[in-house]
Design a protein around this motif. Structure first.
Motif: not given
Lengths: 250, 482
Positions: B430-431, B434-435, B442, B444, B448-449, B452-453, B455
């Protein structure tokens, strides 16, 4: 803008859309209403390109291109935007970083240069005001810890930032109180031009008090069974979906 | 050593997965394979070491020969044949480098390829670099400028020659010779590494960094790093690692000792990108490393690691919080893909009063890999008001990988506060959807995900390193969602 012809789609072998036809022109707002299980959210997912759905028949022309041949991200870059019913959270990724990445991918697709930090920030300020979104929210992680109303406003904020040609609002009114509903609707109305179009998917009529559709379609059992002007929504509200069910031959 | 041909280059360009997989054609002086007293004596004599250093090595060898390779870690691999490894391999040099101009052009080319240009870095970024290839330190930049502040930053071999009093005083005080199988092996055969001393009250004005490179085949790398921060001083230290792509497994058994005296602070960051093996699990580095630091009163040690490489990783950077009010931190991102295995974590040993430790561990597993967090929080009986917070998160990218958590807590003081949080999640379709619906590719989106995780950990890295680490995470996980 978009022409959907005889669209059939199924999930895990179960047919959901069974010959759907719809034409939306630039400058128009279309509302698609229907009872639960009619295929409303399936239509939104199929247009956006969710892979779980199998297209068994039909075609979709989006501004001269064969939409079904495009990947999810290509459709988005061509100007198709889906405001999600349940926007997901992406922890650790700031809303700003997320949107800037998205905006630059779209600009690159159009052969434009990436947006400068300064221009981007002033765009953020301008567009977040449109949906009365606290500017603090834009620096927080995507949808993380947002209330239901903030998530929906964030969807419209993203729509404003990415400036799509066709926006599909999937049950954007669900879970909104009356104030949030008004803010969201106000945002959508301000974004309307004669160059873009909007498809509003909704179960209830109340959003249509705020966003006046040019056309209303009733989706039932995977097909559009009735189309009309904005008064159709009111009639539907009054008579209930049983009215449609009882008047549709199986 | 293997000859690097145009065919190899073409093959390498085709296979961009691991971009540091090249071999440099540098003549090496490699000693015969095998491990015995003669070999240890040979290494010591090659390095023209004093008698005390040789004695130290021989003692370690004697202890090691009575030890057994540990098998408690959650990793499976074919045990290395310790008699089939060459324990010393050095790029041949006709004379000692007096200046940067003396360095072999091929060596310079290698550094450029790895993205470390000693000359450029001196000008542009103000990061002092020690470059260690195979068994020796090749070059160290900024020596003079640091020297003005009394900071010693040099290869370990230089330190043995020029600062024997410091080496003798501190070496083996945090990780004793008999500590564990690989550390003991290292004590016997270590060849080089970095040495750093920050004098009292000095704040080191630039990042110190060591770049480790395994180049020669059939060898291992056994380096030793010793960082001493004297009272009230501060230093930030960076470590990067790469190795060529080979079908054989190569052993890397390093020892890192940190000593933070009263009121001192050491920040130690690692981006580990040893060759991880190919898609089918062939080749790759065995990374068996012992890292530990000791904090005196009010001192602080912070470990940050981003582990993306190696076929097998076995590594627990730890802190001994000896002094009252001392602080230990461990921030880790460990990524495993294909057939990689990682068993990594930390030990926080609370001895002093009001000691505090924080553990943030982020594991990401993809492909058929196995990723384990193993940690120990130990509160001794005099450690009044000790506090620990641990957070261990696992992210699964495929249905065939594994994530495991082995947290151990031993508490002998009733005033201690220990918190442990753990989560396991799967990267959401789903994430990703959404992106992608917002126009993001895909690749990128995964970047990102995942970033972010991670970070909280990446935020701990110095700026430039953080950018490199972010890219590395994305490359390591390319095409791995399934």
């Amino acid at each position: 803008m978009i022409t959907i012809k005889d669209l059939h789609a199924s999930i895990e072998g179960k047919p959901i859309l069974k010959g759907l036809n719809l034409t939306v022109k630039a400058g128009e707002v279309h509302a698609i209403m229907g009872p639960n299980g009619a295929g409303k959210s399936t239509l939104a997912s199929v247009l956006a390109g969710r892979e779980e759905y199998e297209i068994t028949q039909g075609d979709i022309n989006f501004n001269g291109v064969d939409l079904l041949s495009l990947s999810v991200e290509e459709r988005a870059r061509e100007g198709l935007f889906l405001a999600f019913q349940y926007p997901v959270e992406i922890p650790g990724v700031s809303n700003i970083n997320f949107l800037r990445t998205a905006l630059n991918e779209i600009r690159e697709h159009k052969g434009e240069k990436g947006i400068s930090a300064k221009d981007f920030m002033s765009l953020v300020r301008e567009k977040s005001a449109l949906v009365e979104l606290d500017s603090k929210l834009s620096s927080r992680s995507v949808n993380e810890g947002f209330s239901g109303g903030e998530k929906k406003r964030n969807e419209i904020f993203q729509m404003a930032m990415l400036n799509p040609k066709l926006s599909i609002l999937d049950e954007t009114d669900s879970g909104l109180d009356i104030d949030a509903l008004r803010i969201v609707a106000n945002g959508v109305n301000q974004l309307k031009t004669d160059q873009n179009a909007t498809i509003i998917i909704t179960h209830y009529q109340r959003l249509l008090d705020y966003i006046i559709p040019d056309f209303v379609h009733v989706l039932y059992d995977g097909k559009i069974v009735k189309s009309g002007g904005k008064e159709l929504a009111l009639e539907l509200e009054e008579k209930g979906y049983d009215w449609i069910k009882n008047n549709t031959p199986n | 050593m293997a000859n690097y041909t145009e065919d190899d280059l073409a093959k390498e360009l085709k296979d961009q997965e691991y971009k540091f997989g090249f071999v440099s054609d540098i003549d090496t002086d490699t000693i015969p394979i095998g491990l015995n007293e003669d070999i240890v004596r040979l290494i010591s004599s090659k390095k023209e070491e004093p008698q005390w250093m040789l004695d130290y090595r021989l003692n370690a060898l004697a202890i090691w020969s009575t030890m057994k390779e540990p098998s408690w870690a959650h990793v499976k691999y074919k045990k290395p044949d310790f008699q089939a490894i060459a324990y010393y391999s050095a790029p041949k040099q006709t004379k000692k480098y007096e200046s940067w101009d003396d360095v072999d052009p091929e060596m310079k080319a290698t550094m450029t390829k790895l993205g470390i240009s000693m000359v450029e870095q001196q000008r542009l970024t103000g990061v002092a670099v020690d470059f260690v290839m195979d068994s020796v330190s090749v070059a160290t930049s900024f020596k003079e400028k640091l020297g003005e502040l009394g900071i010693i930053f040099c290869s370990f071999s230089d330190a043995v020659q020029n600062h024997p009093e410091l080496v003798k005083k501190y070496m083996g005080t945090v990780i004793p010779t008999q500590d564990n199988y690989y550390a003991t092996l290292n004590a016997a055969v270590f060849t080089d590494g970095s040495f750093c001393y920050i004098p009292k009250g000095v704040r080191c004005p630039m990042e110190l960094s060591t770049y480790f490179r395994i180049n020669a085949g059939g060898t291992g790398q056994f380096e030793r790093t010793l960082v001493i921060a004297d009272e009230g001083s501060y230093v930030s230290y960076l470590e990067g690692c790469t190795a060529p792509q080979r079908d054989e497994n190569q052993l890397h058994a390093a020892v890192v000792e940190l000593i933070a005296l009263e009121n001192a602070e050491i920040k130690y960051s690692t981006v580990q990108n040893w060759y991880p093996g190919d898609k089918n699990g062939l080749g790759g580095i065995f990374n068996f490393v012992t890292k530990r630091g000791i904090c005196e009163k009010n001192a602080k040690i912070s470990w940050t690691q981003v582990e993306t490489g190696s076929a097998v990783t076995w590594k627990y950077p730890s802190c001994i919080l000896k002094g009252d009010n001392s602080v230990g931190e461990f921030y880790s991102v460990a990524v495993t893909n294909n057939y990689q295995q990682a068993d990594t974590g930390t030990k926080m040993i609370h001895l002093g009063k009001n000691t505090k430790s924080t553990i943030i561990s982020k594991g990401i597993s993809a492909g058929k890999s196995q990723n384990s967090y193993r940690g120990l929080v130990q509160i001794h009986k005099n450690a009044h008001n000790a506090r620990n917070f641990s957070q261990c998160d696992s992210l699964l990218m495929s249905s065939e990988c594994g994530a495991h958590t082995f947290p151990y807590i031993e508490c002998k003081n009733s005033t201690a506060k220990i918190e442990h949080e753990a989560t396991t999640s799967k990267i959401g379709e789903d994430q990703l959807f959404y992106c992608k619906q917002r126009g993001i590719s895909e690749e990128k989106a995964i970047g990102l995900i995942v970033n972010g995780y991670c970070k909280e950990v990446l935020n701990q890295l110095p700026m430039e390193f953080a950018v490199e680490a972010q890219k590395l995470l994305t490359i390591s996980l390319e095409g791995s969602v399934g």
